[in-house]
Motif scaffolding. Structure first.
Motif, PDB file in Angstrom:
ATOM      1  N   LEU A  54       0.818  -1.206   0.000  1.00  0.00           N
ATOM      2  CA  LEU A  54       0.000   0.000   0.000  1.00  0.00           C
ATOM      3  C   LEU A  54       0.856   1.262   0.000  1.00  0.00           C
ATOM      4  O   LEU A  54       0.614   2.191  -0.779  1.00  0.00           O
ATOM      5  N   CYS A  55       1.844   1.308   0.858  1.00  0.00           N
ATOM      6  CA  CYS A  55       2.724   2.482   0.918  1.00  0.00           C
ATOM      7  C   CYS A  55       3.456   2.670  -0.409  1.00  0.00           C
ATOM      8  O   CYS A  55       3.521   3.778  -0.942  1.00  0.00           O
ATOM      9  N   ASN A  56       3.996   1.593  -0.915  1.00  0.00           N
ATOM     10  CA  ASN A  56       4.757   1.643  -2.161  1.00  0.00           C
ATOM     11  C   ASN A  56       3.872   2.092  -3.324  1.00  0.00           C
ATOM     12  O   ASN A  56       4.258   2.952  -4.118  1.00  0.00           O
ATOM     13  N   SER A  57       2.679   1.545  -3.418  1.00  0.00           N
ATOM     14  CA  SER A  57       1.827   1.871  -4.558  1.00  0.00           C
ATOM     15  C   SER A  57       1.297   3.299  -4.481  1.00  0.00           C
ATOM     16  O   SER A  57       1.085   3.935  -5.512  1.00  0.00           O
ATOM     17  N   THR A  58       1.104   3.836  -3.275  1.00  0.00           N
ATOM     18  CA  THR A  58       0.653   5.224  -3.189  1.00  0.00           C
ATOM     19  C   THR A  58       1.795   6.205  -3.428  1.00  0.00           C
ATOM     20  O   THR A  58       1.561   7.325  -3.856  1.00  0.00           O
ATOM     21  N   ARG A  59       3.010   5.779  -3.154  1.00  0.00           N
ATOM     22  CA  ARG A  59       4.153   6.664  -3.407  1.00  0.00           C
ATOM     23  C   ARG A  59       4.381   6.849  -4.904  1.00  0.00           C
ATOM     24  O   ARG A  59       4.759   7.917  -5.364  1.00  0.00           O
ATOM     25  N   GLN A  60       4.182   5.797  -5.663  1.00  0.00           N
ATOM     26  CA  GLN A  60       4.452   5.790  -7.096  1.00  0.00           C
ATOM     27  C   GLN A  60       5.893   6.206  -7.353  1.00  0.00           C
ATOM     28  O   GLN A  60       6.788   5.588  -6.815  1.00  0.00           O
ATOM     29  N   ASN A  61       6.138   7.232  -8.151  1.00  0.00           N
ATOM     30  CA  ASN A  61       7.522   7.618  -8.442  1.00  0.00           C
ATOM     31  C   ASN A  61       7.877   8.979  -7.837  1.00  0.00           C
ATOM     32  O   ASN A  61       8.841   9.607  -8.237  1.00  0.00           O
ATOM     33  N   ARG A  62       7.086   9.399  -6.842  1.00  0.00           N
ATOM     34  CA  ARG A  62       7.344  10.695  -6.200  1.00  0.00           C
ATOM     35  C   ARG A  62       8.520  10.604  -5.237  1.00  0.00           C
ATOM     36  O   ARG A  62       8.795   9.537  -4.681  1.00  0.00           O
ATOM     37  N   PRO A  63       9.191  11.712  -4.983  1.00  0.00           N
ATOM     38  CA  PRO A  63      10.232  11.718  -3.950  1.00  0.00           C
ATOM     39  C   PRO A  63       9.632  11.349  -2.592  1.00  0.00           C
ATOM     40  O   PRO A  63       8.470  11.670  -2.304  1.00  0.00           O
ATOM     41  N   ILE A  64      10.406  10.691  -1.769  1.00  0.00           N
ATOM     42  CA  ILE A  64       9.918  10.234  -0.461  1.00  0.00           C
ATOM     43  C   ILE A  64       9.386  11.396   0.367  1.00  0.00           C
ATOM     44  O   ILE A  64       8.329  11.283   0.997  1.00  0.00           O
ATOM     45  N   GLU A  65      10.074  12.515   0.370  1.00  0.00           N
ATOM     46  CA  GLU A  65       9.650  13.662   1.176  1.00  0.00           C
ATOM     47  C   GLU A  65       8.276  14.157   0.740  1.00  0.00           C
ATOM     48  O   GLU A  65       7.443  14.508   1.573  1.00  0.00           O
ATOM     49  N   GLU A  66       8.030  14.187  -0.551  1.00  0.00           N
ATOM     50  CA  GLU A  66       6.727  14.620  -1.063  1.00  0.00           C
ATOM     51  C   GLU A  66       5.648  13.633  -0.644  1.00  0.00           C
ATOM     52  O   GLU A  66       4.562  14.025  -0.224  1.00  0.00           O
ATOM     53  N   TRP A  67       5.931  12.342  -0.753  1.00  0.00           N
ATOM     54  CA  TRP A  67       4.962  11.315  -0.369  1.00  0.00           C
ATOM     55  C   TRP A  67       4.631  11.437   1.118  1.00  0.00           C
ATOM     56  O   TRP A  67       3.459  11.421   1.501  1.00  0.00           O
ATOM     57  N   ARG A  68       5.645  11.559   1.960  1.00  0.00           N
ATOM     58  CA  ARG A  68       5.407  11.657   3.400  1.00  0.00           C
ATOM     59  C   ARG A  68       4.599  12.893   3.759  1.00  0.00           C
ATOM     60  O   ARG A  68       3.756  12.851   4.642  1.00  0.00           O
ATOM     61  N   ALA A  69       4.838  13.986   3.094  1.00  0.00           N
ATOM     62  CA  ALA A  69       4.131  15.232   3.390  1.00  0.00           C
ATOM     63  C   ALA A  69       2.642  15.130   3.081  1.00  0.00           C
ATOM     64  O   ALA A  69       1.835  15.798   3.717  1.00  0.00           O
ATOM     65  N   THR A  70       2.271  14.278   2.153  1.00  0.00           N
ATOM     66  CA  THR A  70       0.871  14.212   1.731  1.00  0.00           C
ATOM     67  C   THR A  70       0.139  12.948   2.149  1.00  0.00           C
ATOM     68  O   THR A  70      -1.078  12.904   2.049  1.00  0.00           O
ATOM     69  N   ASN A  71       0.854  11.902   2.626  1.00  0.00           N
ATOM     70  CA  ASN A  71       0.186  10.627   2.856  1.00  0.00           C
ATOM     71  C   ASN A  71       0.346  10.000   4.231  1.00  0.00           C
ATOM     72  O   ASN A  71      -0.377   9.073   4.553  1.00  0.00           O
ATOM     73  N   THR A  72       1.253  10.443   5.036  1.00  0.00           N
ATOM     74  CA  THR A  72       1.582   9.719   6.258  1.00  0.00           C
ATOM     75  C   THR A  72       0.382   9.507   7.176  1.00  0.00           C
ATOM     76  O   THR A  72       0.145   8.400   7.635  1.00  0.00           O
ATOM     77  N   ASN A  73      -0.406  10.524   7.455  1.00  0.00           N
ATOM     78  CA  ASN A  73      -1.527  10.374   8.385  1.00  0.00           C
ATOM     79  C   ASN A  73      -2.567   9.382   7.880  1.00  0.00           C
ATOM     80  O   ASN A  73      -3.037   8.534   8.621  1.00  0.00           O
ATOM     81  N   GLU A  74      -2.940   9.479   6.616  1.00  0.00           N
ATOM     82  CA  GLU A  74      -3.919   8.564   6.050  1.00  0.00           C
ATOM     83  C   GLU A  74      -3.398   7.130   6.055  1.00  0.00           C
ATOM     84  O   GLU A  74      -4.120   6.204   6.396  1.00  0.00           O
ATOM     85  N   LEU A  75      -2.145   6.926   5.703  1.00  0.00           N
ATOM     86  CA  LEU A  75      -1.594   5.579   5.659  1.00  0.00           C
ATOM     87  C   LEU A  75      -1.431   4.990   7.053  1.00  0.00           C
ATOM     88  O   LEU A  75      -1.645   3.798   7.245  1.00  0.00           O
ATOM     89  N   GLU A  76      -1.076   5.801   8.044  1.00  0.00           N
ATOM     90  CA  GLU A  76      -0.995   5.284   9.411  1.00  0.00           C
ATOM     91  C   GLU A  76      -2.348   4.725   9.833  1.00  0.00           C
ATOM     92  O   GLU A  76      -2.428   3.682  10.457  1.00  0.00           O
ATOM     93  N   TRP A  77      -3.429   5.431   9.481  1.00  0.00           N
ATOM     94  CA  TRP A  77      -4.761   4.964   9.818  1.00  0.00           C
ATOM     95  C   TRP A  77      -5.082   3.656   9.080  1.00  0.00           C
ATOM     96  O   TRP A  77      -5.560   2.695   9.677  1.00  0.00           O
ATOM     97  N   LEU A  78      -4.795   3.603   7.776  1.00  0.00           N
ATOM     98  CA  LEU A  78      -5.075   2.390   7.014  1.00  0.00           C
ATOM     99  C   LEU A  78      -4.279   1.206   7.542  1.00  0.00           C
ATOM    100  O   LEU A  78      -4.810   0.096   7.677  1.00  0.00           O
ATOM    101  N   ILE A  79      -3.006   1.414   7.837  1.00  0.00           N
ATOM    102  CA  ILE A  79      -2.168   0.316   8.303  1.00  0.00           C
ATOM    103  C   ILE A  79      -2.591  -0.133   9.700  1.00  0.00           C
ATOM    104  O   ILE A  79      -2.495  -1.299  10.037  1.00  0.00           O
ATOM    105  N   SER A  80      -3.126   0.773  10.486  1.00  0.00           N
ATOM    106  CA  SER A  80      -3.606   0.378  11.820  1.00  0.00           C
ATOM    107  C   SER A  80      -4.777  -0.590  11.727  1.00  0.00           C
ATOM    108  O   SER A  80      -5.067  -1.312  12.673  1.00  0.00           O
ATOM    109  N   LEU A  81      -5.456  -0.634  10.582  1.00  0.00           N
ATOM    110  CA  LEU A  81      -6.567  -1.545  10.382  1.00  0.00           C
ATOM    111  C   LEU A  81      -6.127  -2.942   9.968  1.00  0.00           C
ATOM    112  O   LEU A  81      -6.936  -3.864   9.919  1.00  0.00           O
ATOM    113  N   ALA A  82      -4.860  -3.106   9.666  1.00  0.00           N
ATOM    114  CA  ALA A  82      -4.345  -4.393   9.177  1.00  0.00           C
ATOM    115  C   ALA A  82      -4.566  -5.469  10.225  1.00  0.00           C
ATOM    116  O   ALA A  82      -4.455  -5.220  11.423  1.00  0.00           O
TER     117      ALA A  82
END
Length: 83
Positions: A54-82
């Motif tokens: 999930l993390c990898n596919s949402t990052r796509q080819n963006r720089p890590i810093e850009e991905w973290r700035a826009t996705n970390t909170n949403e992904l933490e919530w999704l991963i907490s559901l695992a």
């Protein structure tokens, strides 16, 4: 993928959560390129890190810093559901 997981702990380098290497789907293991191949990155081990699918596919080819700035909170919530 085996070499990456044999070299590094199964912790997602993007979200920092543990990866269940037996899982499938969004919470399963994948290998992320630190520098995307589309930006000249290689398949050398030094450019590869463990990541949740999930993390990898949402990052796509963006720089890590850009991905973290826009996705970390949403992904933490999704991963907490695992399971």
């Amino acid at each position: 993928m085996e070499l990456v997981y044999a070299t590094y702990e199964p912790v997602c380098h993007l979200c920092g959560k543990w990866i269940d290497v037996e899982a499938t789907g969004n919470y399963g293991p994948s290998v992320d390129h630190l520098v995307a191949r589309s930006h000249g990155g290689s398949d050398e081990l030094s450019n590869l890190k463990p990541a949740h699918f999930l993390c990898n596919s949402t990052r796509q080819n963006r720089p890590i810093e850009e991905w973290r700035a826009t996705n970390t909170n949403e992904l933490e919530w999704l991963i907490s559901l695992a399971p």
